[in-house]
Design an enzyme around this catalytic site. Structure first.
Site: not given
Ligand SMILES: N#Cc1ccccc1Cn1ccc2ccc(-c3cc(N)[nH]n3)cc21
Length: 242
Positions: A88, A115, A157, A172
Protein backbone atom coordinates in the site's frame (compact mmCIF):
# COMPACT_ATOMS: atom_id res chain seq x y z
CA UNK A 1 7.62 -13.20 -20.96
CA UNK A 2 8.46 -15.18 -17.84
CA UNK A 3 6.47 -14.45 -14.69
CA UNK A 4 7.25 -15.86 -11.24
CA UNK A 5 5.14 -15.32 -8.14
CA UNK A 6 6.34 -16.04 -4.60
CA UNK A 7 3.60 -16.34 -1.96
CA UNK A 8 2.59 -18.27 1.17
CA UNK A 9 -0.78 -18.91 -0.53
CA UNK A 10 0.08 -20.47 -3.91
CA UNK A 11 -3.54 -21.56 -4.47
CA UNK A 12 -4.51 -17.85 -4.45
CA UNK A 13 -2.80 -17.62 -7.82
CA UNK A 14 -5.02 -20.29 -9.44
CA UNK A 15 -6.80 -17.65 -11.62
CA UNK A 16 -3.54 -17.30 -13.56
CA UNK A 17 -4.37 -20.66 -15.17
CA UNK A 18 -7.88 -19.61 -16.24
CA UNK A 19 -9.37 -17.84 -19.30
CA UNK A 20 -7.21 -15.28 -21.12
CA UNK A 21 -4.15 -15.83 -18.93
CA UNK A 22 -4.51 -19.62 -19.18
CA UNK A 23 -4.67 -19.34 -22.96
CA UNK A 24 -1.55 -17.17 -22.99
CA UNK A 25 0.27 -19.94 -21.08
CA UNK A 26 -1.06 -22.65 -23.41
CA UNK A 27 0.07 -20.60 -26.41
CA UNK A 28 3.46 -20.08 -24.72
CA UNK A 29 3.10 -16.30 -24.84
CA UNK A 30 4.05 -16.41 -21.13
CA UNK A 31 5.53 -18.93 -18.72
CA UNK A 32 4.32 -18.76 -15.13
CA UNK A 33 5.92 -20.16 -12.00
CA UNK A 34 4.19 -20.01 -8.60
CA UNK A 35 6.41 -20.69 -5.57
CA UNK A 36 5.45 -21.35 -1.95
CA UNK A 37 7.63 -19.12 0.24
CA UNK A 38 7.51 -21.73 3.02
CA UNK A 39 9.68 -23.92 0.79
CA UNK A 40 12.61 -21.80 1.98
CA UNK A 41 11.95 -22.20 5.70
CA UNK A 42 14.07 -24.58 7.78
CA UNK A 43 12.26 -24.77 11.10
CA UNK A 44 9.60 -27.25 12.14
CA UNK A 45 6.97 -24.47 12.24
CA UNK A 46 7.95 -23.20 8.77
CA UNK A 47 7.88 -19.68 10.21
CA UNK A 48 7.84 -16.75 7.75
CA UNK A 49 7.07 -13.92 10.17
CA UNK A 50 8.28 -12.40 13.42
CA UNK A 51 7.47 -9.49 15.74
CA UNK A 52 8.24 -5.98 14.46
CA UNK A 53 11.29 -4.12 15.80
CA UNK A 54 10.09 -0.96 17.56
CA UNK A 55 6.81 -2.65 18.55
CA UNK A 56 3.45 -2.05 16.92
CA UNK A 57 0.61 -4.27 15.71
CA UNK A 58 0.93 -7.41 13.67
CA UNK A 59 3.95 -9.28 12.37
CA UNK A 60 6.65 -8.63 9.76
CA UNK A 61 7.89 -11.17 7.19
CA UNK A 62 11.36 -12.49 7.94
CA UNK A 63 14.24 -11.36 5.69
CA UNK A 64 16.10 -14.68 5.79
CA UNK A 65 13.29 -16.68 4.17
CA UNK A 66 12.63 -14.05 1.49
CA UNK A 67 16.34 -13.67 0.81
CA UNK A 68 16.81 -17.37 0.11
CA UNK A 69 13.65 -17.51 -2.00
CA UNK A 70 14.65 -14.56 -4.17
CA UNK A 71 18.22 -15.84 -4.50
CA UNK A 72 16.88 -19.07 -5.99
CA UNK A 73 13.88 -17.84 -8.01
CA UNK A 74 15.73 -14.82 -9.48
CA UNK A 75 18.84 -16.80 -10.46
CA UNK A 76 19.55 -18.74 -13.64
CA UNK A 77 19.46 -16.10 -16.33
CA UNK A 78 22.05 -13.77 -17.88
CA UNK A 79 19.92 -10.76 -16.98
CA UNK A 80 18.00 -10.49 -13.69
CA UNK A 81 14.22 -10.03 -13.50
CA UNK A 82 12.37 -6.91 -12.50
CA UNK A 83 11.21 -7.55 -8.93
CA UNK A 84 7.72 -6.22 -8.20
CA UNK A 85 6.64 -5.89 -4.57
CA UNK A 86 2.97 -4.98 -4.07
CA UNK A 87 2.48 -2.70 -1.05
CA UNK A 88 0.00 0.00 0.00
CA UNK A 89 3.05 2.24 0.43
CA UNK A 90 4.17 1.80 -3.19
CA UNK A 91 4.32 4.02 -6.25
CA UNK A 92 1.00 4.05 -8.15
CA UNK A 93 0.55 1.25 -10.68
CA UNK A 94 -0.98 2.77 -13.83
CA UNK A 95 -1.64 1.77 -17.43
CA UNK A 96 1.69 3.37 -18.26
CA UNK A 97 3.36 0.99 -15.79
CA UNK A 98 1.62 -1.95 -17.46
CA UNK A 99 2.80 -0.81 -20.90
CA UNK A 100 6.38 -0.38 -19.65
CA UNK A 101 6.41 -3.81 -17.95
CA UNK A 102 4.92 -5.48 -21.05
CA UNK A 103 8.33 -4.93 -22.64
CA UNK A 104 10.12 -6.80 -19.83
CA UNK A 105 11.36 -10.38 -20.46
CA UNK A 106 10.94 -11.47 -16.82
CA UNK A 107 8.89 -10.24 -13.87
CA UNK A 108 9.03 -11.68 -10.33
CA UNK A 109 6.21 -10.75 -7.91
CA UNK A 110 6.97 -10.94 -4.17
CA UNK A 111 3.60 -11.23 -2.42
CA UNK A 112 3.79 -10.23 1.20
CA UNK A 113 1.33 -10.81 4.02
CA UNK A 114 0.99 -9.63 7.65
CA UNK A 115 2.24 -6.01 7.93
CA UNK A 116 4.64 -6.45 5.06
CA UNK A 117 8.14 -7.68 4.22
CA UNK A 118 11.29 -6.60 6.13
CA UNK A 119 12.60 -3.59 4.12
CA UNK A 120 16.08 -5.09 3.95
CA UNK A 121 14.73 -7.73 1.53
CA UNK A 122 13.98 -5.05 -1.09
CA UNK A 123 17.16 -3.11 -0.27
CA UNK A 124 19.29 -6.25 -0.71
CA UNK A 125 17.52 -7.30 -3.93
CA UNK A 126 18.04 -3.79 -5.38
CA UNK A 127 21.79 -4.48 -5.29
CA UNK A 128 21.37 -6.99 -8.18
CA UNK A 129 18.05 -6.32 -9.92
CA UNK A 130 15.54 -3.52 -10.54
CA UNK A 131 12.97 -3.42 -7.71
CA UNK A 132 9.61 -1.62 -7.78
CA UNK A 133 7.37 -1.31 -4.71
CA UNK A 134 3.94 -0.68 -6.22
CA UNK A 135 0.40 0.14 -5.04
CA UNK A 136 -2.70 -0.71 -7.09
CA UNK A 137 -4.83 1.86 -5.25
CA UNK A 138 -5.43 3.85 -2.11
CA UNK A 139 -6.96 1.05 -0.05
CA UNK A 140 -5.40 -1.71 2.04
CA UNK A 141 -5.56 -5.38 1.06
CA UNK A 142 -4.63 -8.30 3.32
CA UNK A 143 -1.74 -9.38 1.13
CA UNK A 144 -0.01 -8.91 -2.20
CA UNK A 145 -1.62 -11.76 -4.15
CA UNK A 146 -4.72 -9.92 -5.43
CA UNK A 147 -2.54 -6.95 -6.39
CA UNK A 148 -0.17 -9.28 -8.27
CA UNK A 149 -3.06 -10.92 -10.14
CA UNK A 150 -4.38 -7.48 -11.10
CA UNK A 151 -1.05 -6.25 -12.38
CA UNK A 152 -0.23 -9.51 -14.19
CA UNK A 153 -3.56 -9.42 -16.04
CA UNK A 154 -3.12 -5.79 -17.11
CA UNK A 155 0.41 -6.52 -18.39
CA UNK A 156 -0.23 -9.87 -20.12
CA UNK A 157 -3.25 -8.57 -22.04
CA UNK A 158 -0.87 -6.15 -23.79
CA UNK A 159 1.39 -8.91 -25.12
CA UNK A 160 1.14 -9.76 -28.83
CA UNK A 161 -1.31 -12.59 -29.59
CA UNK A 162 -2.97 -12.58 -26.17
CA UNK A 163 -6.06 -10.48 -26.85
CA UNK A 164 -8.38 -11.72 -29.59
CA UNK A 165 -8.71 -8.15 -30.81
CA UNK A 166 -5.44 -6.22 -30.37
CA UNK A 167 -7.23 -2.99 -31.27
CA UNK A 168 -9.02 -3.03 -27.92
CA UNK A 169 -5.69 -2.71 -26.12
CA UNK A 170 -4.77 0.19 -28.37
CA UNK A 171 -8.04 1.95 -27.50
CA UNK A 172 -7.83 1.25 -23.79
CA UNK A 173 -9.12 3.65 -21.24
CA UNK A 174 -6.18 5.76 -20.16
CA UNK A 175 -4.15 4.86 -23.28
CA UNK A 176 -4.85 8.38 -24.58
CA UNK A 177 -5.31 9.84 -21.11
CA UNK A 178 -9.10 9.69 -21.15
CA UNK A 179 -11.75 7.30 -19.83
CA UNK A 180 -13.73 5.16 -22.26
CA UNK A 181 -17.21 6.40 -23.00
CA UNK A 182 -20.35 4.21 -22.73
CA UNK A 183 -20.78 1.13 -24.93
CA UNK A 184 -23.95 -0.55 -26.21
CA UNK A 185 -25.04 -3.73 -28.02
CA UNK A 186 -28.33 -5.33 -29.15
CA UNK A 187 -31.27 -5.01 -28.57
CA UNK A 188 -31.96 -1.46 -29.80
CA UNK A 189 -34.34 -0.93 -26.87
CA UNK A 190 -34.08 -2.71 -23.55
CA UNK A 191 -36.46 -2.05 -20.61
CA UNK A 192 -37.51 1.12 -22.48
CA UNK A 193 -33.88 2.29 -22.59
CA UNK A 194 -32.69 3.13 -26.12
CA UNK A 195 -29.32 2.98 -27.83
CA UNK A 196 -28.15 6.50 -28.81
CA UNK A 197 -29.32 7.10 -32.39
CA UNK A 198 -25.90 8.23 -33.60
CA UNK A 199 -24.48 4.74 -32.92
CA UNK A 200 -27.02 3.22 -35.31
CA UNK A 201 -26.63 5.96 -37.93
CA UNK A 202 -23.76 4.40 -39.87
CA UNK A 203 -22.19 7.88 -39.96
CA UNK A 204 -18.74 7.00 -38.66
CA UNK A 205 -17.47 10.57 -38.52
CA UNK A 206 -20.46 11.48 -36.34
CA UNK A 207 -19.96 8.32 -34.26
CA UNK A 208 -16.31 9.20 -33.66
CA UNK A 209 -17.24 12.75 -32.68
CA UNK A 210 -19.93 11.45 -30.29
CA UNK A 211 -17.51 8.97 -28.72
CA UNK A 212 -14.86 11.69 -28.30
CA UNK A 213 -17.38 13.93 -26.59
CA UNK A 214 -18.61 11.12 -24.31
CA UNK A 215 -15.03 10.23 -23.32
CA UNK A 216 -14.18 13.86 -22.52
CA UNK A 217 -17.44 14.41 -20.62
CA UNK A 218 -17.06 11.21 -18.60
CA UNK A 219 -13.43 12.03 -17.81
CA UNK A 220 -14.41 15.56 -16.75
CA UNK A 221 -17.21 14.19 -14.50
CA UNK A 222 -15.39 11.20 -12.98
CA UNK A 223 -11.65 11.85 -13.24
CA UNK A 224 -10.95 15.59 -13.73
CA UNK A 225 -7.47 14.85 -12.44
CA UNK A 226 -6.73 13.05 -15.70
CA UNK A 227 -7.59 16.18 -17.65
CA UNK A 228 -5.31 18.29 -15.46
CA UNK A 229 -2.52 15.83 -16.19
CA UNK A 230 -3.02 16.31 -19.91
CA UNK A 231 -1.27 19.28 -21.52
CA UNK A 232 -3.35 21.35 -23.96
CA UNK A 233 -1.41 19.75 -26.79
CA UNK A 234 -2.01 16.23 -25.42
CA UNK A 235 -5.69 17.05 -24.93
CA UNK A 236 -5.94 18.21 -28.53
CA UNK A 237 -4.09 15.07 -29.63
CA UNK A 238 -6.37 12.88 -27.49
CA UNK A 239 -9.33 14.65 -29.05
CA UNK A 240 -8.01 14.12 -32.58
CA UNK A 241 -7.01 10.50 -31.86
CA UNK A 242 -10.45 9.39 -30.77
N1 LIG B 1 2.22 -4.38 3.34
C1 LIG B 1 1.33 -4.18 4.04
C2 LIG B 1 0.24 -3.87 4.92
C3 LIG B 1 0.40 -2.72 5.65
C4 LIG B 1 -0.59 -2.35 6.52
C5 LIG B 1 -1.73 -3.13 6.66
C6 LIG B 1 -1.88 -4.28 5.91
C7 LIG B 1 -0.90 -4.67 5.04
C8 LIG B 1 -1.21 -5.95 4.32
N2 LIG B 1 -0.32 -6.34 3.24
C9 LIG B 1 0.66 -7.24 3.39
C10 LIG B 1 1.30 -7.38 2.18
C11 LIG B 1 0.64 -6.55 1.25
C12 LIG B 1 0.83 -6.29 -0.10
C13 LIG B 1 0.03 -5.36 -0.74
C14 LIG B 1 -0.96 -4.69 -0.03
C15 LIG B 1 -1.75 -3.65 -0.70
C16 LIG B 1 -1.48 -3.06 -1.90
C17 LIG B 1 -2.47 -2.07 -2.08
N3 LIG B 1 -2.61 -1.21 -3.14
N4 LIG B 1 -3.27 -2.12 -1.03
N5 LIG B 1 -2.82 -3.09 -0.17
C18 LIG B 1 -1.20 -4.97 1.30
C19 LIG B 1 -0.38 -5.90 1.94
Amino acid sequence: MRIDVITIFPDYMAPLREALLGKAIERERISVGVHDLRGWTHDVHRAVDDSPYGGGPGMVMKPQVWGEALDEVCAGSDSPPRLVVPTPAGSPFTQQTAVRWSEEPWLVFACGRYEGIDQRVMDDAARRMPVEEVSIGDYVLVGGEVAALTMIESVVRLLPGVLGNPASAEQDSFSDGLLEGPCYTRPEAWRDLPVPDVLRSGNHAAIDRWRRYQALERTWQRRPDLLEALSDDELDRADRAR
